[in-house]
Write a protein that holds these residues in place. Structure first.
Motif, PDB file in Angstrom:
ATOM      1  N   ASP A  55       0.862  -1.192   0.000  1.00 54.97           N
ATOM      2  CA  ASP A  55       0.000   0.000   0.000  1.00 54.97           C
ATOM      3  C   ASP A  55       0.894   1.237   0.000  1.00 54.97           C
ATOM      4  OD1 ASP A  55      -1.595   2.211   0.666  1.00 54.97           O
ATOM      5  OD2 ASP A  55      -2.964   0.974   1.855  1.00 54.97           O
ATOM      6  N   PRO A  56       1.075   1.863  -1.158  1.00 50.88           N
ATOM      7  CA  PRO A  56       2.005   2.994  -1.249  1.00 50.88           C
ATOM      8  C   PRO A  56       1.690   4.128  -0.270  1.00 50.88           C
ATOM      9  CG  PRO A  56       1.343   2.281  -3.437  1.00 50.88           C
ATOM     10  CD  PRO A  56       0.488   1.538  -2.463  1.00 50.88           C
ATOM     11  N   ALA A  57       0.439   4.419  -0.037  1.00 47.96           N
ATOM     12  CA  ALA A  57       0.083   5.512   0.874  1.00 47.96           C
ATOM     13  C   ALA A  57       0.501   5.178   2.301  1.00 47.96           C
ATOM     14  CB  ALA A  57      -1.415   5.794   0.811  1.00 47.96           C
ATOM     15  N   GLN A  58       0.227   3.958   2.743  1.00 49.26           N
ATOM     16  CA  GLN A  58       0.613   3.572   4.098  1.00 49.26           C
ATOM     17  C   GLN A  58       2.127   3.488   4.235  1.00 49.26           C
ATOM     18  OE1 GLN A  58      -1.398   0.067   5.442  1.00 49.26           O
ATOM     19  NE2 GLN A  58      -3.367   1.098   5.639  1.00 49.26           N
ATOM     20  N   TRP A  59       2.801   2.995   3.192  1.00 48.22           N
ATOM     21  CA  TRP A  59       4.260   2.897   3.252  1.00 48.22           C
ATOM     22  C   TRP A  59       4.882   4.290   3.335  1.00 48.22           C
ATOM     23  CZ3 TRP A  59       7.264  -0.822   4.659  1.00 48.22           C
ATOM     24  CH2 TRP A  59       8.645  -0.699   4.487  1.00 48.22           C
ATOM     25  N   THR A  60       4.342   5.244   2.573  1.00 42.41           N
ATOM     26  CA  THR A  60       4.822   6.627   2.624  1.00 42.41           C
ATOM     27  C   THR A  60       4.618   7.210   4.017  1.00 42.41           C
ATOM     28  OG1 THR A  60       4.392   6.948   0.276  1.00 42.41           O
ATOM     29  CG2 THR A  60       4.555   8.939   1.629  1.00 42.41           C
ATOM     30  N   GLU A  61       3.480   6.923   4.625  1.00 39.76           N
ATOM     31  CA  GLU A  61       3.211   7.411   5.980  1.00 39.76           C
ATOM     32  C   GLU A  61       4.207   6.806   6.977  1.00 39.76           C
ATOM     33  OE1 GLU A  61       1.870   9.388   9.190  1.00 39.76           O
ATOM     34  OE2 GLU A  61       1.403   9.785   7.088  1.00 39.76           O
ATOM     35  N   LEU A  62       4.517   5.535   6.821  1.00 40.56           N
ATOM     36  CA  LEU A  62       5.508   4.897   7.694  1.00 40.56           C
ATOM     37  C   LEU A  62       6.872   5.562   7.522  1.00 40.56           C
ATOM     38  CD1 LEU A  62       6.404   2.679   9.678  1.00 40.56           C
ATOM     39  CD2 LEU A  62       6.829   1.230   7.688  1.00 40.56           C
ATOM     40  N   GLU A  63       7.267   5.821   6.300  1.00 39.80           N
ATOM     41  CA  GLU A  63       8.546   6.479   6.043  1.00 39.80           C
ATOM     42  C   GLU A  63       8.565   7.878   6.649  1.00 39.80           C
ATOM     43  OE1 GLU A  63      11.416   5.230   4.363  1.00 39.80           O
ATOM     44  OE2 GLU A  63      10.335   3.400   4.849  1.00 39.80           O
ATOM     45  N   ARG A  64       7.453   8.573   6.576  1.00 42.30           N
ATOM     46  CA  ARG A  64       7.354   9.907   7.173  1.00 42.30           C
ATOM     47  C   ARG A  64       7.524   9.826   8.696  1.00 42.30           C
ATOM     48  NH1 ARG A  64       2.348  11.452   4.861  1.00 42.30           N
ATOM     49  NH2 ARG A  64       3.237  11.683   2.824  1.00 42.30           N
ATOM     50  N   GLU A  65       6.887   8.827   9.289  1.00 41.08           N
ATOM     51  CA  GLU A  65       6.999   8.645  10.737  1.00 41.08           C
ATOM     52  C   GLU A  65       8.433   8.293  11.134  1.00 41.08           C
ATOM     53  OE1 GLU A  65       5.226   5.762  14.239  1.00 41.08           O
ATOM     54  OE2 GLU A  65       4.041   6.059  12.424  1.00 41.08           O
ATOM     55  N   ARG A  66       9.071   7.444  10.357  1.00 39.55           N
ATOM     56  CA  ARG A  66      10.472   7.096  10.641  1.00 39.55           C
ATOM     57  C   ARG A  66      11.361   8.336  10.575  1.00 39.55           C
ATOM     58  NH1 ARG A  66      11.129   1.671   6.963  1.00 39.55           N
ATOM     59  NH2 ARG A  66      10.213   0.216   8.439  1.00 39.55           N
ATOM     60  N   ALA A  68      10.528  11.374  11.136  1.00 43.80           N
ATOM     61  CA  ALA A  68      10.269  12.196  12.320  1.00 43.80           C
ATOM     62  C   ALA A  68      11.015  11.640  13.528  1.00 43.80           C
ATOM     63  CB  ALA A  68       8.774  12.262  12.601  1.00 43.80           C
ATOM     64  N   TRP A  69      11.012  10.321  13.698  1.00 43.92           N
ATOM     65  CA  TRP A  69      11.729   9.705  14.825  1.00 43.92           C
ATOM     66  C   TRP A  69      13.235   9.862  14.662  1.00 43.92           C
ATOM     67  CZ3 TRP A  69      10.052   8.603  19.427  1.00 43.92           C
ATOM     68  CH2 TRP A  69       8.701   8.310  19.621  1.00 43.92           C
ATOM     69  N   ASP A  70      13.731   9.805  13.424  1.00 43.29           N
ATOM     70  CA  ASP A  70      15.172   9.947  13.190  1.00 43.29           C
ATOM     71  C   ASP A  70      15.686  11.292  13.685  1.00 43.29           C
ATOM     72  OD1 ASP A  70      15.478   7.443  12.147  1.00 43.29           O
ATOM     73  OD2 ASP A  70      15.523   8.089  10.047  1.00 43.29           O
ATOM     74  N   GLN A  71      14.845  12.303  13.654  1.00 45.73           N
ATOM     75  CA  GLN A  71      15.263  13.624  14.113  1.00 45.73           C
ATOM     76  C   GLN A  71      15.504  13.655  15.615  1.00 45.73           C
ATOM     77  OE1 GLN A  71      12.681  16.703  12.620  1.00 45.73           O
ATOM     78  NE2 GLN A  71      12.798  15.914  10.539  1.00 45.73           N
ATOM     79  N   THR A  72      14.927  12.727  16.334  1.00 42.56           N
ATOM     80  CA  THR A  72      15.132  12.713  17.785  1.00 42.56           C
ATOM     81  C   THR A  72      16.549  12.298  18.163  1.00 42.56           C
ATOM     82  OG1 THR A  72      14.357  10.431  18.060  1.00 42.56           O
ATOM     83  CG2 THR A  72      12.694  12.189  18.205  1.00 42.56           C
ATOM     84  N   ILE A  73      17.260  11.709  17.215  1.00 42.74           N
ATOM     85  CA  ILE A  73      18.648  11.312  17.476  1.00 42.74           C
ATOM     86  C   ILE A  73      19.494  12.543  17.778  1.00 42.74           C
ATOM     87  CG2 ILE A  73      20.720  10.319  16.422  1.00 42.74           C
ATOM     88  CD1 ILE A  73      18.839   8.374  14.955  1.00 42.74           C
ATOM     89  N   ALA A  74      19.148  13.658  17.158  1.00 43.18           N
ATOM     90  CA  ALA A  74      19.918  14.888  17.328  1.00 43.18           C
ATOM     91  C   ALA A  74      19.332  15.785  18.419  1.00 43.18           C
ATOM     92  CB  ALA A  74      19.962  15.640  16.000  1.00 43.18           C
ATOM     93  N   ASP A  75      18.644  15.210  19.380  1.00 43.84           N
ATOM     94  CA  ASP A  75      17.988  16.010  20.414  1.00 43.84           C
ATOM     95  C   ASP A  75      18.938  16.454  21.523  1.00 43.84           C
ATOM     96  OD1 ASP A  75      18.371  13.729  21.877  1.00 43.84           O
ATOM     97  OD2 ASP A  75      16.256  13.285  22.168  1.00 43.84           O
ATOM     98  N   GLY A  76      20.200  16.000  21.477  1.00 41.94           N
ATOM     99  CA  GLY A  76      21.183  16.432  22.432  1.00 41.94           C
ATOM    100  C   GLY A  76      21.175  15.660  23.740  1.00 41.94           C
ATOM    101  N   LEU A  77      20.305  14.697  23.891  1.00 40.47           N
ATOM    102  CA  LEU A  77      20.230  13.950  25.146  1.00 40.47           C
ATOM    103  C   LEU A  77      21.475  13.098  25.401  1.00 40.47           C
ATOM    104  CD1 LEU A  77      16.494  12.848  25.299  1.00 40.47           C
ATOM    105  CD2 LEU A  77      17.616  14.670  26.587  1.00 40.47           C
ATOM    106  N   ALA A  78      22.118  12.643  24.354  1.00 44.90           N
ATOM    107  CA  ALA A  78      23.301  11.814  24.536  1.00 44.90           C
ATOM    108  C   ALA A  78      24.398  12.570  25.272  1.00 44.90           C
ATOM    109  CB  ALA A  78      23.823  11.333  23.175  1.00 44.90           C
TER     110      ALA A  78
END
Length: 81
Positions: A55-66, A68-78
């Protein structure tokens, strides 16, 4: 403790594996069942992702969510660990 019936060949294999590892037959059986449970979980997860990918629409939404989560890596918490 409940008892299960297994064929003689299965019992012999269980006994041999237990002797080889130096553990109880129960320990071998528990390890084998845990391994099987994990395999089943991975197979179900892979099947779910395969279905999602059709399902291309659902797969695109999953990629979008990923993304968004990838940006949390640079949140400075480390820096504070």
């Amino acid at each position: 403790m409940p008892t299960i019936r297994v064929p003689a060949a299965t019992h012999a294999l269980l006994r041999d594996l237990a002797q080889q590892r130096g553990v109880s037959m129960q320990a071998v059986l528990e390890a084998a069942l845990e391994h099987y449970r994990r395999q089943q979980l991975l197979a179900a997860t892979n099947a779910a992702y395969a279905a999602l990918r059709t399902d291309p629409a659902q797969w695109t939404e999953l990629e979008r969510e990923r993304a968004a989560w990838d940006q949390t890596i640079a949140d400075g918490l480390a820096d504070h660990v």
